[in-house]
Design a protein around this motif. Structure first.
Motif, PDB file in Angstrom:
ATOM      1  N   MET A  79      12.676  59.870   2.094  1.00 24.35           N
ATOM      2  CA  MET A  79      13.857  60.505   1.510  1.00 24.35           C
ATOM      3  C   MET A  79      14.352  61.665   2.374  1.00 24.35           C
ATOM      4  N   ALA A  80      13.373  62.451   2.871  1.00 23.97           N
ATOM      5  CA  ALA A  80      13.717  63.601   3.714  1.00 23.97           C
ATOM      6  C   ALA A  80      14.400  63.145   5.000  1.00 23.97           C
ATOM      7  N   GLU A  81      13.897  62.039   5.575  1.00 23.79           N
ATOM      8  CA  GLU A  81      14.485  61.502   6.804  1.00 23.79           C
ATOM      9  C   GLU A  81      15.892  60.980   6.553  1.00 23.79           C
ATOM     10  N   PHE A  82      16.071  60.358   5.369  1.00 24.61           N
ATOM     11  CA  PHE A  82      17.395  59.838   5.003  1.00 24.61           C
ATOM     12  C   PHE A  82      18.407  60.976   4.898  1.00 24.61           C
ATOM     13  N   LEU A  83      17.990  62.067   4.221  1.00 25.71           N
ATOM     14  CA  LEU A  83      18.870  63.219   4.062  1.00 25.71           C
ATOM     15  C   LEU A  83      19.190  63.863   5.410  1.00 25.71           C
ATOM     16  N   LYS A  84      18.167  63.902   6.279  1.00 23.14           N
ATOM     17  CA  LYS A  84      18.386  64.474   7.611  1.00 23.14           C
ATOM     18  C   LYS A  84      19.400  63.637   8.385  1.00 23.14           C
ATOM     19  N   GLY A  85      19.248  62.315   8.294  1.00 23.83           N
ATOM     20  CA  GLY A  85      20.184  61.416   8.978  1.00 23.83           C
ATOM     21  C   GLY A  85      21.596  61.590   8.459  1.00 23.83           C
ATOM     22  N   LEU A  86      21.713  61.781   7.140  1.00 28.51           N
ATOM     23  CA  LEU A  86      23.021  61.982   6.517  1.00 28.51           C
ATOM     24  C   LEU A  86      23.661  63.278   7.000  1.00 28.51           C
ATOM     25  N   LEU A  87      22.844  64.339   7.064  1.00 26.51           N
ATOM     26  CA  LEU A  87      23.343  65.635   7.528  1.00 26.51           C
ATOM     27  C   LEU A  87      23.723  65.600   9.007  1.00 26.51           C
ATOM     28  N   LEU A  88      22.947  64.833   9.791  1.00 28.52           N
ATOM     29  CA  LEU A  88      23.234  64.745  11.232  1.00 28.52           C
ATOM     30  C   LEU A  88      24.515  63.958  11.530  1.00 28.52           C
ATOM     31  N   SER A  89      25.062  63.274  10.512  1.00 29.00           N
ATOM     32  CA  SER A  89      26.351  62.607  10.711  1.00 29.00           C
ATOM     33  C   SER A  89      27.479  63.632  10.731  1.00 29.00           C
ATOM     34  N   VAL A  90      27.185  64.823  10.205  1.00 29.19           N
ATOM     35  CA  VAL A  90      28.170  65.905  10.191  1.00 29.19           C
ATOM     36  C   VAL A  90      27.747  67.046  11.118  1.00 29.19           C
ATOM     37  N   LEU A  91      26.435  67.308  11.185  1.00 26.23           N
ATOM     38  CA  LEU A  91      25.913  68.404  12.000  1.00 26.23           C
ATOM     39  C   LEU A  91      25.355  67.903  13.320  1.00 26.23           C
ATOM     40  N   SER A  92      25.432  68.744  14.334  1.00 28.24           N
ATOM     41  CA  SER A  92      24.741  68.444  15.588  1.00 28.24           C
ATOM     42  C   SER A  92      23.276  68.818  15.413  1.00 28.24           C
ATOM     43  N   GLU A  93      22.416  68.355  16.332  1.00 26.33           N
ATOM     44  CA  GLU A  93      20.985  68.693  16.272  1.00 26.33           C
ATOM     45  C   GLU A  93      20.798  70.214  16.303  1.00 26.33           C
ATOM     46  N   LYS A  94      21.577  70.869  17.167  1.00 22.58           N
ATOM     47  CA  LYS A  94      21.473  72.325  17.309  1.00 22.58           C
ATOM     48  C   LYS A  94      21.800  73.017  15.981  1.00 22.58           C
ATOM     49  N   CYS A  95      22.902  72.567  15.348  1.00 22.65           N
ATOM     50  CA  CYS A  95      23.322  73.212  14.100  1.00 22.65           C
ATOM     51  C   CYS A  95      22.373  72.874  12.953  1.00 22.65           C
ATOM     52  N   TYR A  96      21.793  71.687  12.989  1.00 29.01           N
ATOM     53  CA  TYR A  96      20.804  71.323  11.969  1.00 29.01           C
ATOM     54  C   TYR A  96      19.607  72.277  12.052  1.00 29.01           C
ATOM     55  N   ASP A  97      19.167  72.531  13.290  1.00 32.56           N
ATOM     56  CA  ASP A  97      18.041  73.451  13.491  1.00 32.56           C
ATOM     57  C   ASP A  97      18.404  74.870  13.056  1.00 32.56           C
ATOM     58  N   GLU A  98      19.655  75.287  13.379  1.00 31.45           N
ATOM     59  CA  GLU A  98      20.097  76.636  13.001  1.00 31.45           C
ATOM     60  C   GLU A  98      20.079  76.815  11.490  1.00 31.45           C
ATOM     61  N   TYR A  99      20.573  75.783  10.764  1.00 35.39           N
ATOM     62  CA  TYR A  99      20.710  75.899   9.310  1.00 35.39           C
ATOM     63  C   TYR A  99      19.394  75.663   8.557  1.00 35.39           C
ATOM     64  N   PHE A 100      18.656  74.625   8.955  1.00 36.23           N
ATOM     65  CA  PHE A 100      17.531  74.178   8.127  1.00 36.23           C
ATOM     66  C   PHE A 100      16.138  74.484   8.696  1.00 36.23           C
ATOM     67  N   ILE A 101      16.099  75.008   9.910  1.00 32.96           N
ATOM     68  CA  ILE A 101      14.799  75.417  10.472  1.00 32.96           C
ATOM     69  C   ILE A 101      14.764  76.942  10.654  1.00 32.96           C
ATOM     70  N   ASP A 102      15.848  77.470  11.284  1.00 34.34           N
ATOM     71  CA  ASP A 102      15.914  78.923  11.488  1.00 34.34           C
ATOM     72  C   ASP A 102      16.600  79.645  10.327  1.00 34.34           C
ATOM     73  N   TYR A 103      17.221  78.874   9.418  1.00 37.37           N
ATOM     74  CA  TYR A 103      17.940  79.438   8.264  1.00 37.37           C
ATOM     75  C   TYR A 103      19.001  80.459   8.678  1.00 37.37           C
ATOM     76  N   ASN A 104      19.620  80.171   9.788  1.00 36.90           N
ATOM     77  CA  ASN A 104      20.714  81.021  10.282  1.00 36.90           C
ATOM     78  C   ASN A 104      22.035  80.403   9.841  1.00 36.90           C
ATOM     79  N   PHE A 105      22.530  80.835   8.681  1.00 43.37           N
ATOM     80  CA  PHE A 105      23.741  80.239   8.115  1.00 43.37           C
ATOM     81  C   PHE A 105      25.019  80.936   8.568  1.00 43.37           C
TER      82      PHE A 105
END
Length: 249
Positions: free
Chosen positions: A1-27
């Motif tokens: 499920m987590a991978e599915f959600l990540k794939g869905l988010l990556l259709s809108v976000l770049s890898e860099k922005c995904y990391d900024e938002y969901f790993i570094d929590y830099n919104f």
């Protein structure tokens, strides 16, 4: 499920922005905000474009008339849309930056066919459709040099102005917007405004950006006419209904 959600988010976000938002929590990363907004707008425009000209098509079919719609203006608009998506496709720009062009082209080609059909030329309508399919195949199938596609895109700027001017002049001469759909015109105007931003963000191509700036101004002129002639068209429709009632009486 987590991978599915990540794939869905990556259709809108770049890898860099995904990391900024969901790993570094830099919104509050400005570049990611603009990139995500652009991607979201692009997807929204594409989704909206699937039906954007359907109200216009339905209006023509229901009235069995294309009165007030200038076929040469439709031809030029179709050329502009086709040149834009063919150039963008061959240049490898993200689908979110130009995808609506495919749906707009299909719908505009249908409108052109309907204008010809209800103008008393059904054979021309069928011939036009066949010729258009062949042209698109040549443009995106690797048979057309990139320089030619760029030139077609550059020519879009005056073509859009001419196409919309033809319709504006037709409306002015008729003192009415005829069978033009208000919903379609407003959606095209809003979409072209959003496309200026997404083109800056996702393509950086000057000629594409300039095309959408011109398109926004041209669509804005039609929107102004729709507002100006709104009461005129409503009065004409009311008079026509009264005439029909009198005939039946």
């Amino acid at each position: 499920m987590a991978e599915f959600l990540k794939g869905l988010l990556l259709s809108v976000l770049s890898e860099k922005c995904y990391d900024e938002y969901f790993i570094d929590y830099n919104f509050f990363d400005a570049s990611c905000f603009k990139a995500t907004l652009s991607k979201g707008l692009g997807i929204g425009i594409i989704a909206g474009s699937i039906l954007v000209k359907v109200p216009q098509i339905i209006k023509i079919l229901n009235s069995k008339s294309a009165q007030g719609i200038n076929v040469y203006g439709v031809y030029l608009e179709l050329f502009a849309i086709t040149a834009n998506f063919a150039y963008s496709y061959v240049m490898g720009f993200p689908f979110s930056a130009w995808g609506e062009g495919t749906f707009l082209a299909i719908q505009t080609a249908i409108i052109a066919c309907l204008v010809l059909h209800y103008g008393g030329a059904p054979i021309k309508a069928a011939g036009f459709l066949g010729a258009y399919v062949g042209l698109v195949s040549a443009l995106i199938g690797g048979f057309t040099p990139t320089d030619v596609l760029w030139t077609m895109q550059a020519v879009n700027v005056p073509i859009i102005l001419i196409a919309k001017s033809i319709q504006v002049i037709t409306n002015y001469k008729n003192g009415s917007t005829g069978q033009l759909s208000a919903i379609t015109c407003f959606l095209l105007f809003g979409g072209s405004i959003a496309r200026i931003f997404t083109s800056i963000q996702e393509t950086g191509d000057f000629i594409i950006i300039l095309t959408y700036c011109v398109s926004t101004a041209a669509n804005g002129a039609l929107v102004l006419q729709l507002c100006w002639y709104w009461n005129v068209d409503a009065t004409k429709a009311s008079k026509n209904k009264n005439k029909k009632k009198k005939k039946h009486a």
